[in-house]
Every structure is written in structure tokens, then in C-alpha cells.
Design an enzyme around this catalytic site. Structure first.
Site, PDB file in Angstrom:
ATOM      1  N   ALA A 207      27.324  -1.521  13.554  1.00  0.00           N
ATOM      2  CA  ALA A 207      28.557  -1.598  14.092  1.00  0.00           C
ATOM      3  C   ALA A 207      28.997  -1.371  11.990  1.00  0.00           C
ATOM      4  O   ALA A 207      27.606  -1.489  10.919  1.00  0.00           O
ATOM      5  CB  ALA A 207      28.591  -2.836  14.215  1.00  0.00           C
ATOM      6  N   GLY A 209      29.003  -2.501   8.006  1.00  0.00           N
ATOM      7  CA  GLY A 209      28.781  -2.734   6.965  1.00  0.00           C
ATOM      8  C   GLY A 209      27.718  -3.175   7.323  1.00  0.00           C
ATOM      9  O   GLY A 209      27.365  -3.952   6.651  1.00  0.00           O
ATOM     10  N   LYS A 212      23.651   0.475   6.981  1.00  0.00           N
ATOM     11  CA  LYS A 212      22.825   1.800   6.664  1.00  0.00           C
ATOM     12  C   LYS A 212      23.228   2.692   6.003  1.00  0.00           C
ATOM     13  O   LYS A 212      22.140   3.390   5.504  1.00  0.00           O
ATOM     14  CB  LYS A 212      24.252   2.964   8.480  1.00  0.00           C
ATOM     15  N   GLU A 429      25.721 -14.100  29.573  1.00  0.00           N
ATOM     16  CA  GLU A 429      23.890 -14.045  28.702  1.00  0.00           C
ATOM     17  C   GLU A 429      23.054 -14.578  29.754  1.00  0.00           C
ATOM     18  O   GLU A 429      22.419 -14.127  30.204  1.00  0.00           O
ATOM     19  CB  GLU A 429      24.128 -14.108  27.418  1.00  0.00           C
ATOM     20  N   HIS A 432      23.022 -13.622  33.351  1.00  0.00           N
ATOM     21  CA  HIS A 432      21.294 -12.609  33.673  1.00  0.00           C
ATOM     22  C   HIS A 432      20.463 -12.815  33.666  1.00  0.00           C
ATOM     23  O   HIS A 432      19.804 -12.734  34.469  1.00  0.00           O
ATOM     24  CB  HIS A 432      22.183 -11.305  32.605  1.00  0.00           C
TER      25      HIS A 432
HETATM   26  P1  ADP Z   1      27.195   0.724   6.764  1.00  0.00           P
HETATM   27  O1  ADP Z   1      27.544   2.317   6.113  1.00  0.00           O
HETATM   28  O2  ADP Z   1      26.606   0.164   7.873  1.00  0.00           O
HETATM   29  O3  ADP Z   1      28.667   0.306   7.186  1.00  0.00           O
HETATM   30  P2  ADP Z   1      26.809  -0.374   4.067  1.00  0.00           P
HETATM   31  O4  ADP Z   1      25.635   0.354   3.564  1.00  0.00           O
HETATM   32  O5  ADP Z   1      27.885   0.776   3.477  1.00  0.00           O
HETATM   33  O6  ADP Z   1      27.788  -0.264   5.192  1.00  0.00           O
HETATM   34  O7  ADP Z   1      27.086  -1.849   3.578  1.00  0.00           O
HETATM   35  C1  ADP Z   1      27.878  -2.065   2.507  1.00  0.00           C
HETATM   36  C2  ADP Z   1      27.686  -3.169   1.564  1.00  0.00           C
HETATM   37  O8  ADP Z   1      27.420  -4.372   2.212  1.00  0.00           O
HETATM   38  C3  ADP Z   1      26.009  -3.080   1.284  1.00  0.00           C
HETATM   39  O9  ADP Z   1      26.188  -2.486  -0.029  1.00  0.00           O
HETATM   40  C4  ADP Z   1      25.738  -4.114   0.146  1.00  0.00           C
HETATM   41  O10 ADP Z   1      25.963  -4.711  -0.484  1.00  0.00           O
HETATM   42  C5  ADP Z   1      25.886  -4.903   1.782  1.00  0.00           C
HETATM   43  N1  ADP Z   1      25.063  -4.786   2.756  1.00  0.00           N
HETATM   44  C6  ADP Z   1      25.538  -4.543   3.992  1.00  0.00           C
HETATM   45  N2  ADP Z   1      23.510  -4.780   5.022  1.00  0.00           N
HETATM   46  C7  ADP Z   1      22.775  -5.524   3.992  1.00  0.00           C
HETATM   47  C8  ADP Z   1      21.522  -5.703   4.319  1.00  0.00           C
HETATM   48  N3  ADP Z   1      20.711  -5.517   5.731  1.00  0.00           N
HETATM   49  N4  ADP Z   1      21.189  -6.171   3.131  1.00  0.00           N
HETATM   50  C9  ADP Z   1      21.492  -6.552   2.049  1.00  0.00           C
HETATM   51  N5  ADP Z   1      22.891  -5.958   1.739  1.00  0.00           N
HETATM   52  C10 ADP Z   1      23.859  -5.416   2.688  1.00  0.00           C
HETATM   53 ZN    ZN Z   2      26.828  -8.369  31.446  1.00  0.00          ZN
END
Ligand code: ADP
Ligand code: ZN
Length: 617
Positions: A207, A209, A212, A429, A432
Site C-alpha cells: 500500500a 506509504g 517501498k 476472518e 475462515h
Molecule cells: P511508499 O514508497 O511505499 O509510498 P515511502 O517510502 O515513500 O512509501 O514512505 C514515505 C515516508 O514514510 C518515508 O520517507 C519514511 O519517512 C516514512 N516511512 C514509511 N515506511 C517506513 C518504515 N517502515 N520505517 C520508517 N519510516 C517509514
Molecule cells: Zn474472506
């Protein structure tokens, strides 16, 4: 995704639409009108004659079709001269009137052809050209019609990344899976010597945020290699061929910097399945996608270039992208669970002063469904609140208030479930899982979770196959069917109504029942016959009617048989779950508290609940 402030500032509308041209055209026409007759007043011929007779006309120029001239006007006591124009009418009296009033007049020959030509043709062209240049200036430096396909000598690389795995928290499984890639990027020679096979492409699925982009950067940071960053939507440009040229450029730049990582965000923007658009495809995107495929195939992964891409809609991707030698490795980046959220909060809290009483575990418990980006946002918001209140450190009250604010926003954006939805998902869930634990031929349940995974599912129940299966018996298939129906039946029993959340389960269940009847010959009524050739076309959605080798009537009978199997399973599951309603309720309650129940825990919980219900009886 969040860090590219610089890029965002220069973001331009991506495409020329027809409206730009219409507006520009309208603008020229107005301009032309203005240039041809600046500040002129239109009067009717009769008014003009009256004005002449009143002695208001000072002078006039008469040509073939118009009469223009100077006019004296009095308005609220002040007089001023205005220029007027009127259409000329065949009027022999005019000269007499002019003479008698003593107005200075003159005839005019036709305006020289070049003047007309200049104003109506050359001038607009010049202006068009100027605007054209202006637009391209803003699109990028040194772009002109000749060079913009060459992606304007842009460098994509970001070398000074200081992101490491310590900055990424709460998604340990994904981190583990990427460890091998880091090892490889660090010492490609070692891997090459061993003849190890390294994936070319890694697809991060999760998803928005969930981190990734951050993860990809951390891989580059850990390995100490350059990071080429590009968003899928940037590739899809307004002119056919530009995107493809960019892909070529990007890969040739990466080639020179190997070992390195190429990261393509929003892969779905350019990797959508081809030919599914109702307009009959998108030429530019297709070309770009094809170029990407060509580049990936032509790449020798031993060189040390790893292509990572992120998407939240893997099901939309063109299957060609997922073939061996392309993005054949997928890493799921899940939403963080309770512990994960606490770990992520710890990462982001480092730069903020917090009071001692702040309990991050409690904050994590209050934020189910939040992803990494939301948590980063939360810490930031709490810090801002504390600053506004002139506090020295962020306290629990700021966190609570910030959570409230974010919650309303996120619920509106449909990223979080509300209370009712949570209850439904928990019971679904549990349904299931309880069926899976009760039927004889099911794989053990490894995990139940009500943290949404991927996009479609709101929660999930993971079963761990005890062995790889090539053969399944009829009773095993029936049990699988029962498990699939368990979710919906649980909703029905507990809430006396059903939600839309079970649609995917039902699809799968129908699929199994159909296979049983049509291919495996497992239906008593239809007999041991297979009605379908093994090789079915893999068209998306199967828009083309596959040739059928049986009659309408048989088709109807098959449908009835499929329905019968499903109905019977429904009855079976309903009986089972009604008997175990108490246990179902207990499980759902526990799940809502914990969000996730792992296999061992589940076993214990079930035993306890069993005992409790026995005692009641
Ligand atoms: P996506 O690419 O999945 O949309 P991002 O990598 O751009 O998400 O995440 C945006 C920001 O959210 C990152 O720069 C970081 O500050 C924060 N963030 C997201 N996931 C994590 C995580 N697992 N650990 C620490 N910070 C995170
Ligand atoms: Zn289901």
C-alpha cells in the site's frame, strides 16, 4: 516519495490538451482584433449621419467598406475625441453633408496587402512560436524541438544517500528478503565466481506509504551503490517516443555506474496491462513499456544492476513484466502490525524531544492501520502541536490529539476501517480460521490478521500447506470450499447480514466448484466426464467466448451442479459455525484486541475457548 521537494517544485502539467490550443487560439483572435482596431467605437451608419449633422465629427477616412474617423464626444461636461468606425452604406448624400458641415474627409486606397498579411498571419505565428519556446523552457533546460527526445542530458542518479536499514522499521520480512540483494551489490565478483543466480528485477508490492521507496533507498545505502530514481508516471510523456528514449537513457546511465540500483516508482503507471484501455491502448505508454522490457532483457544481471520497482496494484501489471528474467521476484511490503508500528515510531522519534511519560507502545496500540508514512506524519504533527503550545518536549496529550486529527483524515480517505468495519472483518476472518481448524483436510492456520494486506483484502487468514500439493482429493477440495465460505457465513450468523467484503472468497469458491464439475469429473450427477480442454486461453477477463464442446442444456446442468455444490457447502459451514458460535465470538474478540493471532497462539486460544464452552454446558 516524500523527499523529492525539488522535483515537486518544478512539476508541470504533464500533457498538452486540446484546451491549451483552443485558449491560445482565442487569445490570438482577441489580440488581432485589438491590433487591427485599437480602442475603436462602433457606431451605426444612421448615428454617424446624425453625428455629422450635429457637427460632432471632426474628420473621416472613407474606404471601400468602412468609414473611420475622429469624433468629439461630451460626457458629463468634459469633451474628448474618440475614434469611431462604421460600415459604409451607398449614400450619395454623404459627401454633401460632410462638405456642408466642413468636415475634413479623405478617401483611402485598399490597405496594402502586406499589412493584412502581417497582422493576420505572420504575427500570430511569431507569437505561437514564442509561447512554444516558453513552454519548452519550462519543461526542461536546453530543450528544443530537436533535442527533447534525448531526455535533455538529465542525470537520474542520486549518489549521496545516507539511508540505511536502521531507518526502515517494522517490515522485517521484506528487509530479510532484500538482504541477499545487498550482499550481491556489495561483492558482485563473489557471486559471479560462485555462479549464483541473481534476480534482475525486484517488485515491491504494498500500500502507499508502507516504505517501498525508503526500502529501495536503504538497499542502495546499505550496499553503498548509486541509486537511480524514476517514477513510472514520469515516463509517460506527451510525445510518443520520449518515454522510450528516457528508458534507454536511464539504462545506459545505470550501465556506466554499475553496480547500482534503478528504482521505478509507480510501475503500474507505465506497466498497465496492454490493450485493456477502452480507447484501444495508449501508444506512448506501450512504447515505453516495450522499451523497458527490451532493456531488461538485454541486461546482464551479473553486471550488478538491480532494477527495483514499486506498485500497489500488482494485479494491474502487464503479465509480461512478471515473466522470468524480469520482475520475477516479488517482495510484499505489509502494513506494520503493533510491534512494527512501535518500531517505526522509535525511528521517527529520534529527531524529536519527547517527555519521559510518552509510551510509544500505547501510541502504536492506538494507531491500527497506520502505515509508515502516517506514523512519520503523526510524529511531525505532534511535534508541531507541542511547538504551538510552547512546550519543551512532546507529551502524550499531543500524540493523542495528533492521532485524532489524522484518524479523521485517513478514514475519509478510506485508508482506515471504522469500528463497524473492524468488527465485521474480525468475525469474517475468524470464520475462515475456525472452519479451517474444524474440517479434517485443511492445512494448519499460520496466522489470522485484520491488518489489510495488499489492496483488495481487508484482513487475511494464512494457511500453511504442509507439503507441496499436486493432487487433491474431492474431500480436500470440499474442505477448501468450506473455508472460503467460512468468512461470509460468520458474518451472516453474527450480524444477520452480509457485506461486500466476501466477494473475492465467493469468486474463488465458485471457481473451485466449477473445476470440480467441469474438469475433474467429481460430480455425481454429471458423471466422470471432463467438459473442458485443459488449455484455456489466458486472456484478461476471458472476453472471448472459449469454444464450448457441449450443448446449452449441458451448460445449464453444469451451472445447476455448481450451485448445488456451493449450496451444500454453505449448509455445512452454517451448521458448523452455528454450533461453535461461542468460540467464533471469542476468537473475533481476541483478534480485535491483538490484530494478529499467530498459529501457536491460535491453538491455545481455541483450546481455552473449547474448555470454556464445555463448562457452560
Ligand atoms: P511508499 O514508497 O511505499 O509510498 P515511502 O517510502 O515513500 O512509501 O514512505 C514515505 C515516508 O514514510 C518515508 O520517507 C519514511 O519517512 C516514512 N516511512 C514509511 N515506511 C517506513 C518504515 N517502515 N520505517 C520508517 N519510516 C517509514
Ligand atoms: Zn474472506
Amino acid at each position: 516519495m516524500l523527499e523529492n521537494f525539488k522535483k515537486i517544485q518544478f512539476k508541470m502539467p504533464k500533457k498538452f490538451s486540446i484546451w491549451h490550443i483552443v485558449i491560445a487560439f482565442g487569445f490570438f483572435i482577441l489580440l488581432q482584433m485589438y491590433l487591427m482596431n485599437p480602442g475603436m467605437r462602433n457606431v451605426s451608419y444612421s448615428d454617424f449621419k446624425r453625428l455629422v449633422k450635429d457637427g460632432m465629427v471632426l474628420e473621416c477616412h472613407i474606404n471601400r467598406s468602412t468609414v473611420r474617423g475622429k469624433l468629439r464626444e461630451t460626457e458629463r461636461g468634459t469633451t474628448r475625441n474618440t475614434i469611431f468606425v462604421t460600415a459604409r452604406v451607398e449614400d450619395p448624400e454623404l459627401i454633401k453633408d460632410l462638405e456642408s458641415m466642413g468636415v475634413k474627409y479623405e478617401g483611402q486606397y485598399e490597405s496594402p496587402w502586406f499589412k493584412t498579411f502581417f497582422f493576420s498571419w505572420v504575427m500570430p505565428l511569431i507569437i505561437l512560436f514564442v509561447i512554444w519556446r516558453f513552454v519548452f523552457k519550462r519543461y526542461g533546460p536546453a530543450s528544443s524541438i530537436m533535442t527533447f527526445g534525448k531526455s535533455r542530458g538529465r542525470m537520474y542518479v542520486q549518489e549521496d544517500l545516507n539511508v540505511t536499514f536502521d531507518d526502515v522499521a517494522g517490515i522485517d520480512e521484506a528487509k530479510e528478503e532484500l538482504q541477499e540483494i545487498i550482499e550481491f551489490l556489495k561483492t558482485p565478483e563473489k557471486f559471479r565466481a560462485l555462479g549464483g543466480k541473481i534476480p534482475k528485477g525486484v517488485l515491491l508490492v504494498g500500500a502507499p506509504g508502507t516504505g517501498k521507496t525508503l526500502l529501495a533507498k536503504a538497499v542502495a545505502g546499505e550496499a553503498g551503490v548509486p541509486f537511480f530514481n524514476m517514477s513510472g508516471s514520469e515516463f509517460v510523456e506527451m510525445f510518443v517516443g520520449v518515454g522510450a528514449a528516457r528508458v534507454r537513457d536511464l539504462f545506459s546511465q545505470a550501465d556506466q555506474k554499475a553496480p547500482c540500483i534503478i528504482f521505478i516508482d509507480e510501475l503500474d503507471a507505465l506497466g498497465k496491462a496492454r490493450g485493456v484501455s477502452p480507447m484501444g491502448g495508449h501508444d506512448e505508454r506501450e512504447q515505453t513499456l516495450n522499451q523497458l522490457l527490451v532493456e531488461m532483457d538485454g541486461f546482464d544481471s551479473n553486471k550488478g544492476v538491480i532494477i527495483m520497482a514499486a506498485t500497489n496494484r500488482p494485479e494491474m501489471l502487464d503479465p509480461a513484466l512478471l515473466r522470468p528474467g524480469r520482475f520475477d521476484r516479488q517482495v510484499v511490503v505489509d502494513r506494520p502490525d503493533l510491534h512494527g508500528r512501535e518500531a517505526i515510531l522509535k525511528v521517527h522519534i529520534k529527531e524529536v524531544k519527547v517527555e519521559k511519560e510518552v509510551d510509544l507502545h500505547a501510541v502504536a496500540a492506538m494507531t491500527p492501520g497506520f502505515v509508515g508514512a502516517d506514523l512519520a506524519n503523526l510524529v511531525n504533527e505532534a511535534a508541531l502541536l507541542a511547538a504551538r503550545r510552547n512546550k519543551k518536549a512532546v507529551g502524550m496529550s499531543e500524540f493523542e490529539e495528533a492521532i485524532d486529527r489524522l484518524l479523521t483524515g485517513l478514514e475519509k480517505k478510506k485508508r482506515l476501517m471504522n469500528k463497524k468495519e473492524k468488527e465485521i472483518v474480525a468475525h469474517h476472518e475468524s470464520g475462515h480460521a475456525l472452519v479451517a481448524c474444524s474440517v479434517p483436510h485443511a492445512d494448519p492456520v499460520r496466522k489470522i490478521s485484520m491488518i489489510p494486506r495488499g489492496i483488495g483484502a481487508l484482513g487475511y487468514t494464512l494457511q500453511k500447506p504442509t507439503e507441496d500439493r499436486y493432487l487433491m482429493t474431492r474431500s480436500e477440495l470440499l474442505d477448501r470450499l468450506a473455508i472460503l465460505l467460512g468468512g461470509r457465513v460468520a458474518e451472516e450468523i453474527i450480524f444477520n447480514e452480509i457485506s461486500t467484503g466476501a466477494q473475492n472468497d465467493l469468486e474463488k469458491a465458485t471457481e473451485i466448484a466449477k473445476l470440480m464439475v467441469k474438469e475433474y469429473g467429481m460430480s455425481e450427477r454429471m458423471g466422470v466426464v471432463t467438459f473442458e480442454q485443459g488449455d484455456r486461453p489466458l486472456f484478461l477477463g476471458g472476453g472471448f467466448a472459449a469454444s464450448r464442446e457441449y450443448s446449452e442444456e449441458t451448460a445449464r446442468e453444469i451451472d445447476l451442479e455448481v450451485k448445488r455444490i456451493i449450496d451444500e457447502s454453505f449448509g455445512r459451514v452454517k451448521k458448523l459455525l452455528t454450533e461453535k458460535k461461542e468460540i467464533l465470538l471469542g476468537m473475533a474478540k481476541q483478534l480485535m484486541e491483538q490484530e494478529v493471532i499467530e498459529g501457536e497462539e491460535l491453538k491455545k486460544l481455541l483450546e481455552e475457548l473449547h474448555k470454556a464452552t464445555e463448562e457452560k454446558k
